[in-house]
Write an enzyme that holds these catalytic residues in place. Structure first.
Site, PDB file in Angstrom:
ATOM      1  N   ASP A  49       0.833  -1.198   0.000  1.00  0.00           N
ATOM      2  CA  ASP A  49       0.000   0.000   0.000  1.00  0.00           C
ATOM      3  C   ASP A  49       0.872   1.254   0.000  1.00  0.00           C
ATOM      4  OD1 ASP A  49      -2.181   1.623   0.068  1.00  0.00           O
ATOM      5  OD2 ASP A  49      -3.042   0.779   1.884  1.00  0.00           O
ATOM      6  N   ASP A  50       0.649   2.134  -0.989  1.00  0.00           N
ATOM      7  CA  ASP A  50       1.339   3.432  -1.076  1.00  0.00           C
ATOM      8  C   ASP A  50       2.831   3.302  -1.416  1.00  0.00           C
ATOM      9  OD1 ASP A  50      -1.075   4.476  -0.354  1.00  0.00           O
ATOM     10  OD2 ASP A  50      -0.443   5.314   1.557  1.00  0.00           O
ATOM     11  N   CYS A  88      -6.767   3.856  -3.068  1.00  0.00           N
ATOM     12  CA  CYS A  88      -6.736   2.404  -2.826  1.00  0.00           C
ATOM     13  C   CYS A  88      -7.822   1.599  -3.535  1.00  0.00           C
ATOM     14  CB  CYS A  88      -6.824   2.141  -1.324  1.00  0.00           C
ATOM     15  SG  CYS A  88      -5.327   2.593  -0.417  1.00  0.00           S
ATOM     16  N   HIS A 142      -9.752  -3.003  -0.710  1.00  0.00           N
ATOM     17  CA  HIS A 142      -9.591  -2.008   0.345  1.00  0.00           C
ATOM     18  C   HIS A 142     -10.008  -2.612   1.674  1.00  0.00           C
ATOM     19  CE1 HIS A 142     -10.398   1.898   2.511  1.00  0.00           C
ATOM     20  NE2 HIS A 142      -9.175   2.045   2.070  1.00  0.00           N
ATOM     21  N   ASP A 359      -0.015  -0.324  -5.061  1.00  0.00           N
ATOM     22  CA  ASP A 359      -1.341  -0.013  -5.602  1.00  0.00           C
ATOM     23  C   ASP A 359      -1.408   1.393  -6.193  1.00  0.00           C
ATOM     24  OD1 ASP A 359      -1.232   1.223  -3.113  1.00  0.00           O
ATOM     25  OD2 ASP A 359      -3.296   0.737  -2.564  1.00  0.00           O
ATOM     26  N   HIS A 360      -0.513   2.271  -5.744  1.00  0.00           N
ATOM     27  CA  HIS A 360      -0.356   3.622  -6.294  1.00  0.00           C
ATOM     28  C   HIS A 360       0.845   4.227  -5.601  1.00  0.00           C
ATOM     29  CE1 HIS A 360      -2.281   4.458  -2.512  1.00  0.00           C
ATOM     30  NE2 HIS A 360      -3.385   3.848  -2.919  1.00  0.00           N
TER      31      HIS A 360
END
Length: 536
Positions: A49-50, A88, A142, A359-360
């Site tokens: 994540d992130d 997300c 999520h 995810d980003h």
């Protein structure tokens, strides 16, 4: 609502381009259509994540990521991969269905991927239909978007985190200092009192401290505990008479930055390089930037939740946050290394396809901002590393443009199962054989800027296109009732040949008039026209 002719034409093109493909997906692959079982490799899909594409294997010399770098030496590192939307749930909904956000109907956290299409087929469902046993651990969709339809074993959790006081908690909210937890309880009680009957994010627990460095073993914290669970699960699954598909979602380096002290000690905060561009992009529309509202979820820095136009955060806060991000990356790197070591000890590495993604991205002070939620390079550019047994990928890198929507078809092809023709990405398997071959001419991202975040209080949808040289973004007013774009508002253009940090919007320079027309036409043509020649 009455639309003018241009709006009607644009809406029709939008429906043809996106919604039709989303509906077609449901027709072509029904959940009950199980395929004949063949001998296929196992699949492990890992998301962080992130996570920015700033690891040692991506050229970052400050972040310590020895295990991810070691894995990269086995597989193919894709240097130019982009998410479809930098937040997300929409990003995960896109790559887990193989469809783009406008086809899924998921643009922000509250949009469930089954909201528009209840029978949509996700990647694990698809693999299940080909005889795979599918298992989910951690943040795959999520936090609160559970999807039991997609898994044979959904949402496995470490035993110590299944107690009544923890089972409904968002794993990002766990702290290990009693004083921090007491403060969380206090804030949670206040919020519940102010919002009677209202469902609060993370049940009110999602308001902790921005950083914590507990002097505890890795496996006590959630990501370490779920790594141990993943290893135990693989040990069990390898004894089955069918291949397995395991998705493991790490929560860090998501804010709050909670990582064992030894990972904080790897860094000297004063030696970490600050963002070189702590200012808004020149001549860019104000609504294009996020408001860093995620900081509001941290009681110690909530006062800094504001629009970047008001100026950067104090240096002390910036150092603390960047230090915490780096420590969190090194923590999940160590967790990932334990998993890879276990796979090698179990002799599974030669029969398991492994893909990992972020995810980003996440801004660390660039453009005076933090968090994600924009179309900018820092938010859409992500890591993507693929290992496929038997393929000569060791240590190779590809600069070709790829997207997270490519993950679904890629894992299908590498597993030897049919790639459904409704999927809106392209398998990157040919790049594993030849990383320099001709590939996509562009990739596509988007972001929905809502009124409570936009600096001018309006609602917009920004459609972005990244070519090898340019990043072009077209902004439209957005009809939230019918979910279609209205009139074009403005645009942004960044030339990565001379401005890789996207500091100067050159869309309105007279010498770029013809270039803007060309890029606008290419954006209108969309992702189908950008596919490699071999796919046309």
């Amino acid at each position: 609502m009455l639309y003018n002719y241009n709006q009607m034409k644009r809406a029709f093109k939008f429906l043809v381009r996106y919604s039709y493909m989303g509906i077609l997906a449901l027709v072509l692959v029904a959940p009950g259509c199980k395929k004949e079982l063949k001998k296929h490799p196992n699949v492990i899909f890992i998301s962080f994540d992130d996570l920015r594409p700033e690891l040692g294997c991506y050229g970052n010399q400050e972040i310590k990521s020895p295990n991810l770098d070691r894995f990269a030496e086995k597989g193919m590192v894709f240097l130019n991969t982009y998410c479809q939307v930098a937040v997300c749930q929409p990003s995960r909904a896109s790559y887990m269905t193989g469809l783009r956000p406008d086809s899924v109907g998921s643009w922000h956290l509250g949009d469930h991927h089954r909201g528009v299409h209840p029978d949509i087929v996700t990647m694990p469902q698809y693999f299940h239909n080909y005889g795979y046993h599918t298992v989910s651990i951690g943040k795959v969709m999520h936090n609160f978007v559970y999807d039991s339809l997609a898994w044979d074993e959904p949402d496995l959790r470490p035993e110590e985190y299944k107690t009544p006081d923890k089972i409904n908690r968002d794993a990002e909210s766990f702290h290990y200092d009693d004083k921090i937890t007491e403060k969380q309880l206090e804030i949670r009680a206040e919020r519940k009192k102010k919002n009677p009957g209202r469902k609060l994010y993370a049940d009110g627990w999602g308001y902790g401290k921005s950083v914590e460095a507990p002097d505890l073993p890795d496996e006590v914290l959630y990501d370490g505990a779920q790594t141990e669970l993943a290893i135990e699960t693989v040990e069990r699954l390898k004894e089955m008479d069918k291949p397995f598909y395991l998705a493991l979602g790490y929560f860090r380096p998501h804010l709050a930055f909670v990582a064992p002290k030894k990972y904080w000690d790897l860094y000297d905060a004063d030696s970490i390089t600050p963002a070189p561009n702590p200012f808004l992009p020149v001549d860019a529309p104000g609504f294009a930037m996020n408001s860093t509202y995620e900081l509001e979820a941290c009681y110690d820095i909530a006062e800094y939740q504001r629009h970047p136009a008001l100026g950067p955060l104090p240096d002390t806060i910036q150092k603390m946050l960047k230090h915490g991000y780096y420590a969190s990356v090194s923590y999940v790197d160590a967790c990932f290394g334990k998993l890879i070591d276990a796979l090698e000890e179990m002799n599974l590495i030669d029969n398991t396809v492994i893909a990992l993604v972020g995810d980003h991205g996440w801004k660390l002070g660039e453009h005076g901002s933090w968090c994600k939620q924009t179309n900018y390079e820092n938010d859409t550019h992500v890591p993507f590393i693929v290992y496929a047994p038997g393929m000569n990928t060791a240590g190779q890198k590809s600069e070709r443009l790829t997207e997270l929507v490519d993950v679904f078809p890629t894992l299908c092809e590498l597993s030897g199962i049919e790639v459904a023709d409704y999927l809106q990405g392209t398998s990157v398997a040919p790049l594993l054989e030849n990383p320099e071959r001709e590939w996509k001419s562009a990739i596509f991202s988007q972001f929905h800027r809502r009124p409570h975040i936009a600096i001018d209080g309006n609602r917009y949808m920004g459609y972005g296109m990244r070519t090898e040289r340019y990043h072009y973004i077209e902004w439209y007013y957005w009809d939230a009732e019918n979910n279609i774009p209205l009139d074009s508002v403005t645009c942004e253009l960044y030339d990565h040949a001379i401005d890789p940090r996207e500091n100067y919007n050159i869309a309105f320079k007279p010498e770029n008039t013809d270039l803007i027309k060309q890029l606008n036409h290419q954006l209108e043509a969309g992702w189908r026209a950008a596919r490699p020649n071999i796919e046309r």
